[in-house]
Design a protein around this motif. Structure first.
Motif, PDB file in Angstrom:
ATOM      1  N   LYS A   1      39.563  23.295  44.170  1.00  0.00           N
ATOM      2  CA  LYS A   1      40.871  23.896  44.361  1.00  0.00           C
ATOM      3  C   LYS A   1      41.225  23.937  45.853  1.00  0.00           C
ATOM      4  CE  LYS A   1      43.775  27.559  42.561  1.00  0.00           C
ATOM      5  NZ  LYS A   1      43.884  28.651  41.572  1.00  0.00           N
ATOM      6  N   THR A   2      40.274  24.317  46.688  1.00  0.00           N
ATOM      7  CA  THR A   2      40.496  24.352  48.134  1.00  0.00           C
ATOM      8  C   THR A   2      40.797  22.959  48.661  1.00  0.00           C
ATOM      9  OG1 THR A   2      38.987  26.245  48.337  1.00  0.00           O
ATOM     10  CG2 THR A   2      39.484  25.019  50.340  1.00  0.00           C
ATOM     11  N   ASP A   3      40.071  21.979  48.147  1.00  0.00           N
ATOM     12  CA  ASP A   3      40.254  20.599  48.589  1.00  0.00           C
ATOM     13  C   ASP A   3      41.646  20.072  48.238  1.00  0.00           C
ATOM     14  OD1 ASP A   3      39.040  18.326  49.878  1.00  0.00           O
ATOM     15  OD2 ASP A   3      38.975  17.342  47.933  1.00  0.00           O
ATOM     16  N   ARG A   4      42.231  20.606  47.162  1.00  0.00           N
ATOM     17  CA  ARG A   4      43.593  20.209  46.775  1.00  0.00           C
ATOM     18  C   ARG A   4      44.650  20.961  47.588  1.00  0.00           C
ATOM     19  NH1 ARG A   4      41.385  20.816  41.465  1.00  0.00           N
ATOM     20  NH2 ARG A   4      42.535  22.791  41.187  1.00  0.00           N
ATOM     21  N   GLY A   5      44.219  21.832  48.452  1.00  0.00           N
ATOM     22  CA  GLY A   5      45.164  22.591  49.266  1.00  0.00           C
ATOM     23  C   GLY A   5      45.712  23.814  48.574  1.00  0.00           C
ATOM     24  N   GLU A   6      45.077  24.233  47.476  1.00  0.00           N
ATOM     25  CA  GLU A   6      45.524  25.402  46.731  1.00  0.00           C
ATOM     26  C   GLU A   6      44.716  26.633  47.139  1.00  0.00           C
ATOM     27  OE1 GLU A   6      45.276  24.519  42.564  1.00  0.00           O
ATOM     28  OE2 GLU A   6      46.049  22.480  42.843  1.00  0.00           O
ATOM     29  N   GLU A   7      45.359  27.775  47.101  1.00  0.00           N
ATOM     30  CA  GLU A   7      44.673  29.014  47.446  1.00  0.00           C
ATOM     31  C   GLU A   7      43.882  29.546  46.253  1.00  0.00           C
ATOM     32  OE1 GLU A   7      45.610  33.596  48.957  1.00  0.00           O
ATOM     33  OE2 GLU A   7      47.253  32.139  48.735  1.00  0.00           O
ATOM     34  N   VAL A   8      42.679  30.022  46.522  1.00  0.00           N
ATOM     35  CA  VAL A   8      41.892  30.703  45.490  1.00  0.00           C
ATOM     36  C   VAL A   8      42.297  32.173  45.539  1.00  0.00           C
ATOM     37  CG1 VAL A   8      39.591  31.237  44.648  1.00  0.00           C
ATOM     38  CG2 VAL A   8      39.999  29.071  45.840  1.00  0.00           C
ATOM     39  N   GLY A   9      43.016  32.613  44.512  1.00  0.00           N
ATOM     40  CA  GLY A   9      43.611  33.945  44.509  1.00  0.00           C
ATOM     41  C   GLY A   9      42.609  35.078  44.345  1.00  0.00           C
ATOM     42  N   PHE A  10      43.110  36.306  44.508  1.00  0.00           N
ATOM     43  CA  PHE A  10      42.244  37.486  44.453  1.00  0.00           C
ATOM     44  C   PHE A  10      41.533  37.605  43.111  1.00  0.00           C
ATOM     45  CE2 PHE A  10      41.337  41.920  43.512  1.00  0.00           C
ATOM     46  CZ  PHE A  10      40.653  42.318  44.647  1.00  0.00           C
ATOM     47  N   GLU A  11      42.256  37.410  42.014  1.00  0.00           N
ATOM     48  CA  GLU A  11      41.624  37.544  40.699  1.00  0.00           C
ATOM     49  C   GLU A  11      40.490  36.547  40.533  1.00  0.00           C
ATOM     50  OE1 GLU A  11      42.698  37.166  35.926  1.00  0.00           O
ATOM     51  OE2 GLU A  11      44.288  37.636  37.362  1.00  0.00           O
ATOM     52  N   GLU A  12      40.719  35.301  40.941  1.00  0.00           N
ATOM     53  CA  GLU A  12      39.668  34.285  40.834  1.00  0.00           C
ATOM     54  C   GLU A  12      38.468  34.651  41.699  1.00  0.00           C
ATOM     55  OE1 GLU A  12      41.300  29.947  40.508  1.00  0.00           O
ATOM     56  OE2 GLU A  12      42.666  31.085  41.787  1.00  0.00           O
ATOM     57  N   ARG A  13      38.748  35.135  42.903  1.00  0.00           N
ATOM     58  CA  ARG A  13      37.647  35.499  43.794  1.00  0.00           C
ATOM     59  C   ARG A  13      36.859  36.682  43.236  1.00  0.00           C
ATOM     60  NH1 ARG A  13      41.765  35.397  47.670  1.00  0.00           N
ATOM     61  NH2 ARG A  13      41.329  37.579  48.251  1.00  0.00           N
ATOM     62  N   ALA A  14      37.564  37.649  42.658  1.00  0.00           N
ATOM     63  CA  ALA A  14      36.891  38.808  42.074  1.00  0.00           C
ATOM     64  C   ALA A  14      36.002  38.383  40.911  1.00  0.00           C
ATOM     65  CB  ALA A  14      37.925  39.838  41.613  1.00  0.00           C
ATOM     66  N   ILE A  15      36.511  37.502  40.071  1.00  0.00           N
ATOM     67  CA  ILE A  15      35.712  37.008  38.943  1.00  0.00           C
ATOM     68  C   ILE A  15      34.537  36.175  39.465  1.00  0.00           C
ATOM     69  CG2 ILE A  15      35.744  35.479  36.930  1.00  0.00           C
ATOM     70  CD1 ILE A  15      38.671  36.404  36.500  1.00  0.00           C
ATOM     71  N   GLY A  16      34.779  35.416  40.534  1.00  0.00           N
ATOM     72  CA  GLY A  16      33.704  34.637  41.135  1.00  0.00           C
ATOM     73  C   GLY A  16      32.585  35.525  41.658  1.00  0.00           C
ATOM     74  N   ARG A  17      32.959  36.633  42.298  1.00  0.00           N
ATOM     75  CA  ARG A  17      31.941  37.575  42.770  1.00  0.00           C
ATOM     76  C   ARG A  17      31.218  38.233  41.599  1.00  0.00           C
ATOM     77  NH1 ARG A  17      29.349  39.803  45.579  1.00  0.00           N
ATOM     78  NH2 ARG A  17      30.254  41.551  46.714  1.00  0.00           N
ATOM     79  N   ARG A  18      31.968  38.535  40.542  1.00  0.00           N
ATOM     80  CA  ARG A  18      31.328  39.102  39.354  1.00  0.00           C
ATOM     81  C   ARG A  18      30.305  38.123  38.778  1.00  0.00           C
ATOM     82  NH1 ARG A  18      35.373  40.203  34.626  1.00  0.00           N
ATOM     83  NH2 ARG A  18      35.094  37.966  34.315  1.00  0.00           N
ATOM     84  N   THR A  19      30.672  36.864  38.715  1.00  0.00           N
ATOM     85  CA  THR A  19      29.766  35.837  38.208  1.00  0.00           C
ATOM     86  C   THR A  19      28.522  35.729  39.079  1.00  0.00           C
ATOM     87  OG1 THR A  19      31.599  34.569  37.273  1.00  0.00           O
ATOM     88  CG2 THR A  19      29.562  33.371  37.704  1.00  0.00           C
ATOM     89  N   GLN A  20      28.725  35.777  40.395  1.00  0.00           N
ATOM     90  CA  GLN A  20      27.608  35.669  41.344  1.00  0.00           C
ATOM     91  C   GLN A  20      26.636  36.842  41.168  1.00  0.00           C
ATOM     92  OE1 GLN A  20      28.447  37.622  44.763  1.00  0.00           O
ATOM     93  NE2 GLN A  20      26.214  37.802  44.877  1.00  0.00           N
ATOM     94  N   ILE A  21      27.157  38.042  41.063  1.00  0.00           N
ATOM     95  CA  ILE A  21      26.301  39.214  40.882  1.00  0.00           C
ATOM     96  C   ILE A  21      25.587  39.162  39.538  1.00  0.00           C
ATOM     97  CG2 ILE A  21      26.319  41.725  40.564  1.00  0.00           C
ATOM     98  CD1 ILE A  21      28.636  41.786  42.625  1.00  0.00           C
ATOM     99  N   ALA A  22      26.327  38.817  38.504  1.00  0.00           N
ATOM    100  CA  ALA A  22      25.732  38.733  37.164  1.00  0.00           C
ATOM    101  C   ALA A  22      24.623  37.693  37.126  1.00  0.00           C
ATOM    102  CB  ALA A  22      26.808  38.400  36.134  1.00  0.00           C
TER     103      ALA A  22
END
Length: 390
Positions: A300-321
């Motif tokens: 997504k970053t490579d396409r020039g799109e922003e990774v939004g707050f919800e996606e980042r929050a879920i990403g952190r949840r996935t990382q912790i889990a």
């Protein structure tokens, strides 16, 4: 970038054997540190103009996992120290030249927690404080640490900086690290007394944490536009998963020939076979989920799109889990490893201790992250501390 991992694996037996020495020294052995340095693992996220590889974060994560599966402490140091070159890219070019100008393999220790106070003076700040948990610090020539900006009386103002200091400006408390796990990381305390901190060696922490470091520095590479809240925890959790993979490998190696007190070989016990498969599947799932988030955010970053707050929050949840999932799975096989596994001479107990201590890192605490991820999905808008590190 596979040559970094190849270089590591050429010394796999030595790194594995050096883990016990690191425990005794309460820091990485000089040999292990040299093998990490020579492999280039700390330069994987470093800019090319200073000898860096600008690797995909997935490759850095997989390399960290492989190291941690040999020696948990070595993997931990690789994962934590390895992210600092990524952030140094956002500092003033003069600061980058000071750190890397004479040595592209210069290492920087942390932590980012603002445990000290920086009081403004002409041309910069005067810094004082004590910082704990500086992993790998004995092998680093600089530190990148957090500092609260104080007023003229030293009272915190609310602003936080990330700052750089050379080894001559701080003391390492060699007696501050005596713990039950991750002993070989040498995560000791740092003491700074009245050090002058020039302005160019400071960076507003909010610039980095907000994901605007690349704009501040005028960089447009995908690597440096990648979300801080994904790349910073990545090395830590990758190391943790690698430790559980190391523990599982130790367990399987021993169980091949083990015969239970009942006279039944382990390989003929259906309950143990089930436990092995379930644990292996869970640890594998932890690895895959962590890396899938990295790949998706990268694309997504490579396409020039922003990774939004919800996606980042879920990403952190996935990382912790992923971290908790892998450690729980490791516990299932450790509980079935028999009395031999608790002997200090066996590496499995060290992986077990290292992983449990690694799980206590603040980056693995689920509370506010789980709260924010769920609230955002339900249409809420987390504020204050519920947005921290997301």
């Amino acid at each position: 970038m596979g040559d970094v991992l190849d270089k590591i694996m050429q010394h796999a037996d030595e790194i594995r054997a050096g883990a016990a020495e690191g425990e005794s020294l309460m820091r990485l052995s000089d040999t292990t540190a040299k093998q990490l340095r020579d492999s280039g693992v700390i330069r994987m996220l470093q800019p090319k103009e200073y000898g860096g590889l600008e690797a995909h974060p997935r490759e850095a994560a997989e390399t960290t996992m492989a190291i941690a599966a040999l020696d948990g402490a070595a993997g931990w140091v690789a994962g934590i120290v390895g992210v600092h070159p990524w952030e140094l890219t956002f500092f003033d070019p003069k600061a980058q030249e000071e750190v890397w100008g004479q040595n592209n393999d210069m290492w920087m220790a942390s932590p980012y927690a603002p445990m000290g106070i920086a009081v403004p003076v002409e041309g910069g700040y005067i810094l004082n404080g004590r910082w704990s948990f500086s992993s790998g610090t004995d092998h680093c020539g600089w530190i990148m640490i957090g500092a609260a900006v104080g007023d003229k009386d030293g009272k915190r103002t609310g602003k936080v900086l990330h700052v750089l200091l050379p080894r001559s400006d701080y003391e390492i408390d060699q007696d501050s690290w005596n713990v039950i796990g991750l002993r070989g990381t040498g995560s000791k305390d740092l003491i700074v007394k009245d050090a002058f901190l020039p302005e160019h060696r400071t960076l507003d922490s909010e610039i980095v944490m907000s994901g605007n470091g690349w704009r501040h520095a005028g960089r447009d590479e995908t690597l440096y536009r990648f979300p801080f809240s994904c790349i910073f925890p990545l090395g830590i959790t990758s190391a943790l998963i690698g430790m559980t993979e190391g523990a599982l490998a130790c367990y399987i190696a021993v169980q091949k020939e083990r015969v239970q007190v009942t006279g039944v070989p382990i390989r003929e016990d259906p309950y143990v076979l089930f436990a092995i498969s379930e644990a292996a599947a869970e640890i594998s799932a932890a690895r895959v989920s962590l890396l899938e988030t990295v790949d998706r955010f990268w694309d997504k970053t490579d396409r020039g799109e922003e990774v939004g707050f919800e996606e980042r929050a879920i990403g952190r949840r996935t990382q912790i889990a992923a971290a908790w999932r892998a450690v729980r799975a490791m516990d299932e096989v450790f509980a079935r490893a028999g009395g031999a596994a608790v002997h200090v001479k066996t590496p499995m107990q060290r992986f077990w201790r290292d992983a449990h201590v690694g799980l206590t890192h603040a980056i693995h605490v689920p509370g506010t992250i789980y709260h924010s991820a769920a609230l955002t999905q339900l249409g809420g808008d987390p504020q204050g501390p519920f947005r921290a590190m997301i």
